[in-house]
Scaffold this active site. Structure first.
Site, PDB file in Angstrom:
ATOM      1  N   HIS A 194      -4.506  -5.986  -1.829  1.00 26.00           N
ATOM      2  CA  HIS A 194      -5.216  -5.651  -0.596  1.00 26.00           C
ATOM      3  C   HIS A 194      -6.247  -6.687  -0.170  1.00 26.00           C
ATOM      4  O   HIS A 194      -6.968  -6.472   0.803  1.00 26.00           O
ATOM      5  CB  HIS A 194      -5.917  -4.293  -0.752  1.00 26.00           C
ATOM      6  CG  HIS A 194      -4.990  -3.116  -0.643  1.00 26.00           C
ATOM      7  ND1 HIS A 194      -4.095  -2.784  -1.630  1.00 26.00           N
ATOM      8  CD2 HIS A 194      -4.834  -2.192   0.336  1.00 26.00           C
ATOM      9  CE1 HIS A 194      -3.432  -1.689  -1.267  1.00 26.00           C
ATOM     10  NE2 HIS A 194      -3.865  -1.319  -0.075  1.00 26.00           N
TER      11      HIS A 194
ATOM     12  N   GLU B 229      -1.007  -3.514  -8.235  1.00 23.29           N
ATOM     13  CA  GLU B 229      -2.280  -3.772  -7.555  1.00 23.29           C
ATOM     14  C   GLU B 229      -2.792  -2.448  -7.009  1.00 23.29           C
ATOM     15  O   GLU B 229      -2.057  -1.470  -6.925  1.00 23.29           O
ATOM     16  CB  GLU B 229      -2.107  -4.786  -6.428  1.00 23.29           C
ATOM     17  CG  GLU B 229      -1.110  -4.376  -5.337  1.00 23.29           C
ATOM     18  CD  GLU B 229      -1.669  -3.430  -4.296  1.00 23.29           C
ATOM     19  OE1 GLU B 229      -2.895  -3.460  -4.059  1.00 23.29           O
ATOM     20  OE2 GLU B 229      -0.887  -2.665  -3.716  1.00 23.29           O
TER      21      GLU B 229
ATOM     22  N   SER C 122       0.829  -1.194   0.000  1.00 19.68           N
ATOM     23  CA  SER C 122       0.000   0.000   0.000  1.00 19.68           C
ATOM     24  C   SER C 122       0.871   1.254   0.000  1.00 19.68           C
ATOM     25  O   SER C 122       1.782   1.392  -0.812  1.00 19.68           O
ATOM     26  CB  SER C 122      -0.969  -0.047   1.204  1.00 19.68           C
ATOM     27  OG  SER C 122      -1.992   0.904   1.081  1.00 19.68           O
TER      28      SER C 122
END
Length: 311
Positions: A269, A199, A105
């Site tokens: 995630h 992602e 992230s």
């Protein structure tokens, strides 16, 4: 048994119960979890003020009695710190005393900076609250995390309706939004012939496409051998899209890009996610609806806590 050192360089951990559950799960498995005070630290929306969060990262240069470094969670925050991170000192420590650093992230920016400035390999994988602190730990995520950080070479296999291809190069990437945020900065990795894996979460398909095209138009993608798409959580289209969904977006990318676009990897995630060493050597093979990615050349830790470097 591994010694896990927590850091909180990004957003405040609003899911305090999840973080504590992650600590309990890891300790019950026999691991030590240090620096737990950062879990509850808070300043505005952040996990502490900029100075405290910067210190979390810069202290890695002198960190002792730790095998694994793991952020509590992501969320915005590390972008504020980039100019003041002592990458050289951290990389010197990693060369002399290897350390497994794992997160994803927002933390992607720090990982890519270490790769760009010092060619340091870190792992894109689970974090404390969102993964290890989930109400029910995903068995695949748990098993693959320990496999990835303890095995000098491992292979991922998954189903993928992607064109047949074969590629070998440096595996790099992570969160797509953070990757795009580094374009034009000194911390964007300059990688030729790589395998880029991306992602994201809470991004509509058109925003994903826009960011991928930004990488394409900036010249990044034409220098890669392949693009691997991980999970894009919460990317549901709406009525206005009229059939333009994630699958349509991927089809459009395949028509436009000159490199293979491989989909279907459990990376991102979601609760089920692989752990990838960013900067390791990778060999990608796609054939008959199956894809495999073999990774090697990354640091590992054994179950007694000793770190090895395989460069």
């Amino acid at each position: 048994m591994s010694r896990i050192h927590l850091i909180a360089p990004s957003g405040y951990c609003f899911a305090q119960d999840a973080a504590q559950r992650g600590v309990q799960r890891l300790t019950e498995a026999g691991h030590q979890v240090s620096n737990q005070a950062v879990i509850s630290r808070r300043f505005q929306r952040f996990a502490g003020d900029d100075a405290a969060r910067l210190d979390d990262i810069n202290q890695l240069a002198t960190l002792e009695n730790a095998d694994i470094v793991m952020p509590v969670r992501g969320g915005y925050g590390v972008t504020r710190l980039l100019e003041n991170i002592d990458y050289s000192a951290i990389a010197t420590r990693l060369r002399n005393h290897p350390l497994v650093i794992c997160g994803h992230s927002d933390f992607t920016a720090v990982q890519l900076q270490l790769l760009a400035t010092e060619n340091a390999i870190t792992f894109s994988g689970p974090m404390l609250a969102g993964n290890f602190g989930a109400p029910e730990m995903n068995v695949f995520t748990w098993d693959h995390f320990w496999q990835a950080i303890t095995s000098p070479e491992f292979t991922l296999c998954w189903s993928s309706a992607s064109p047949a291809c074969q590629a070998q190069g440096t595996v790099w990437g992570g969160n797509l939004a953070m990757l795009c945020s580094l374009l034009g900065t000194p911390w964007m990795p300059d990688i030729d012939g790589g395998i880029l894996v991306i992602e994201d979460i809470n991004e509509h398909p058109y925003r994903i496409e826009r960011m991928v095209l930004q990488l394409h138009q900036a010249g990044v993608l034409r220098r890669q051998k392949a693009l691997i798409l991980g999970s894009f959580s919460a990317s549901k289209p709406n009525d206005y899209d009229n059939g333009y969904d994630l699958f349509a977006m991927i089809a459009a990318l395949r028509q436009r890009l000159a490199i293979p676009v491989i989909s279907g990897l459990d990376f991102g995630h979601e609760q089920r996610t692989v752990t990838l060493p960013l900067g390791a050597s990778g060999h990608l093979l796609c054939h008959d609806g199956r894809a495999s990615l073999t990774l090697k050349g990354h640091p590992t830790v054994n179950h007694c806590g000793k770190i090895y470097s395989h460069h």
